[in-house]
Design an enzyme around this catalytic site. Structure first.
Site, PDB file in Angstrom:
ATOM      1  NE  ARG A  15      -1.846   1.328  10.283  1.00 54.81           N
ATOM      2  CZ  ARG A  15      -2.516   1.225   9.146  1.00 54.81           C
ATOM      3  NH1 ARG A  15      -3.804   0.921   9.163  1.00 54.81           N
ATOM      4  NH2 ARG A  15      -1.909   1.410   7.985  1.00 54.81           N
ATOM      5  CE  LYS A  75      -0.291  -0.126   4.159  1.00 55.85           C
ATOM      6  NZ  LYS A  75      -1.615   0.156   3.561  1.00 55.85           N
ATOM      7  CE1 TYR A  94      -7.140  -3.868   5.724  1.00 53.98           C
ATOM      8  CE2 TYR A  94      -5.554  -3.071   7.345  1.00 53.98           C
ATOM      9  CZ  TYR A  94      -6.867  -3.272   6.946  1.00 53.98           C
ATOM     10  OH  TYR A  94      -7.896  -2.886   7.766  1.00 53.98           O
ATOM     11  CG  HIS A  96      -4.568  -2.620  -0.324  1.00 49.37           C
ATOM     12  ND1 HIS A  96      -5.928  -2.415  -0.395  1.00 49.37           N
ATOM     13  CD2 HIS A  96      -4.212  -2.383   0.967  1.00 49.37           C
ATOM     14  CE1 HIS A  96      -6.380  -2.050   0.798  1.00 49.37           C
ATOM     15  NE2 HIS A  96      -5.365  -2.022   1.633  1.00 49.37           N
ATOM     16  CD  GLU A 118      -6.601  -6.210   0.762  1.00 47.77           C
ATOM     17  OE1 GLU A 118      -5.902  -6.511  -0.222  1.00 47.77           O
ATOM     18  OE2 GLU A 118      -6.202  -6.306   1.944  1.00 47.77           O
ATOM     19  CB  SER A 134     -13.115   2.105   5.721  1.00 47.40           C
ATOM     20  OG  SER A 134     -12.543   1.203   4.802  1.00 47.40           O
ATOM     21  CG  LEU A 240     -13.295  -0.724  -1.663  1.00 45.82           C
ATOM     22  CD1 LEU A 240     -11.791  -0.816  -1.891  1.00 45.82           C
ATOM     23  CD2 LEU A 240     -13.662  -1.174  -0.268  1.00 45.82           C
ATOM     24  CB  VAL A 267      -9.593   7.725   1.254  1.00 47.59           C
ATOM     25  CG1 VAL A 267      -9.489   6.757   2.419  1.00 47.59           C
ATOM     26  CG2 VAL A 267      -9.740   9.144   1.803  1.00 47.59           C
ATOM     27  CB  ILE A 269      -3.761   6.362  -2.490  1.00 44.49           C
ATOM     28  CG1 ILE A 269      -2.463   6.442  -3.297  1.00 44.49           C
ATOM     29  CG2 ILE A 269      -3.512   6.131  -1.010  1.00 44.49           C
ATOM     30  CD1 ILE A 269      -2.650   6.888  -4.720  1.00 44.49           C
ATOM     31  CG  ASP A 270      -3.676   1.448   0.850  1.00 43.57           C
ATOM     32  OD1 ASP A 270      -2.470   1.627   0.638  1.00 43.57           O
ATOM     33  OD2 ASP A 270      -4.179   1.481   1.982  1.00 43.57           O
ATOM     34  CB  ALA A 299      -0.137   4.412   0.590  1.00 46.47           C
TER      35      ALA A 299
END
Length: 372
Positions: A15, A75, A94, A96, A118, A134, A240, A267, A269-270, A299
């Site tokens: 991405r 990311k 993002y 996390h 997020e 998501s 989440l 899903v 895992i992040d 991830a």
């Protein structure tokens, strides 16, 4: 403002943080946009697509980080990228942070103003910049889970929809939010026998009203999980807690009551994962086995469908990116409490309480950071 977008360097991440359409909007707002060469190729955007809308192409990531007032990514910054960040610079991506102390410490040391996709909120209490990914991850989960279930990949050798005379796969989706809803829809569409678990009765009522008999639902509890796990061919972890580490809902001991070759797709895992035995994997090597149970814990799942994901994410982030560029981060956050919720670090201080609790780091209110 000079907006910079480097090429993503996380393994198998295709991405890109700024689409040509977003670059055009920024240029039309009077801003300068610089893109690292070939940053958009994985999503189908070549350098000429950016040049055509007025963006400049730079040869290296170092140049992008060195000259950008705001760095826009997808990311979390990798270790080499974190060394290039500086105080006074805005990072919009993002993050996390809750399960990632090394990243958190590096961001604090750099002094960068880091705004996490997020944790940006909206008026309804949703997470508008997390929702597109998501949706993608939820729709991908049954697809990758079905692949994991194939015998050649270590799975049980079960077909999601079965065939006449042979029953379908039994799928449990833990969490009835955006990820879980989309996962359940796709799994049911593949013909699987699906049950969604959640602890919000209003959410369960909503799912029942909207989807009727498409899939079942239940109130999530240790007792119900213990009843369902021995029957499951696949479990999708879709829980989440915004900005915080994911709760561990399936222990290693629980694997012992599952069918050999069953698939766990995490899903969450992040945010550290919602299975005790989860550890982050990549698209290059996505699956591993623990006690006979196959784990799929990539991830950056949406990176597998990079073009769809990039466009969906760009549509959501663009208004916030423009607000930050037009007004500067302080005024943009002061004017929009939902954008302020995205602020995670500033000038060496942590500004998101859930991260502080997870990592035992002192925090200050995000509103106080506007004065620093």
């Amino acid at each position: 403002m000079r907006i910079g977008c480097p090429k993503e360097i996380k393994p198998q991440e295709f991405r890109v943080g700024v689409t040509p359409n977003a670059a055009l909007e920024a240029v039309n707002h009077g801003h300068e946009v610089v893109i690292e060469t070939n940053a958009g190729l994985g999503a189908g955007f070549d350098d000429d697509a950016y040049r055509a809308v007025g963006a400049s192409i730079l040869d290296t990531a170092e140049e992008v980080f060195e000259t950008a007032d705001m760095v826009v990514k997808v990311k979390e910054p990798q270790a080499v990228e974190r060394k290039r960040l500086r105080e006074g610079q805005v990072l919009f991506t993002y993050l996390h942070l809750a399960p990632d102390e090394p990243q958190t410490r590096d961001l604090l040391e750099s002094g960068v103003t880091a705004i996490a996709y997020e944790t940006v909120t909206d008026r309804s209490g949703g997470l508008p910049l997390l929702a597109p990914m998501s949706e993608v991850a939820g729709r991908l989960a049954p697809q990758v889970g079905a692949w994991t279930l194939q015998k050649a990949n270590g799975g049980r050798g079960v077909l999601m929809g079965g065939v006449p005379g042979v029953g379908p796969a039994k799928v449990i989706v833990i969490g009835g939010g955006v990820v879980g809803t989309h996962a359940a829809k796709i799994a049911a569409g593949m013909g699987a026998d699906v049950t969604v678990l959640d602890r919000s009765l209003p959410r369960l009522r909503y799912l029942d009203d909207v989807f009727g008999g498409t899939f079942r639902n239940g109130y999530s509890s240790a007792g119900l999980l213990a009843e369902l796990l021995p029957q499951a061919d696949m479990v999708v972890g879709a829980v989440l807690i915004p900005g915080a580490a994911a709760p561990k809902l399936i222990s290693r001991a629980d694997l012992g009551i599952m069918k050999p070759g069953a698939a766990l797709v995490d899903v969450a895992i992040d945010q550290g994962g919602c299975f005790e035995t989860s550890r982050a994997t990549t698209h290059h090597d996505p699956v591993y086995e623990v006690d006979g149970i196959m784990h799929y814990c990539v991830a950056n799942m949406p990176g597998a469908v990079a073009r769809t994901s990039t466009i969906a994410l760009g549509n959501a982030t663009m208004p916030f990116m423009l607000a930050l560029a037009d007004k500067g981060w302080r005024k943009a956050c002061a004017d929009d409490v939902h954008l302020l919720a995205g602020l995670n670090t500033h000038a060496g201080q942590l500004t998101y309480e859930a991260v502080g609790e997870a990592l035992r780091i002192e925090t200050i209110p995000a509103a106080d950071a506007l004065k620093v």
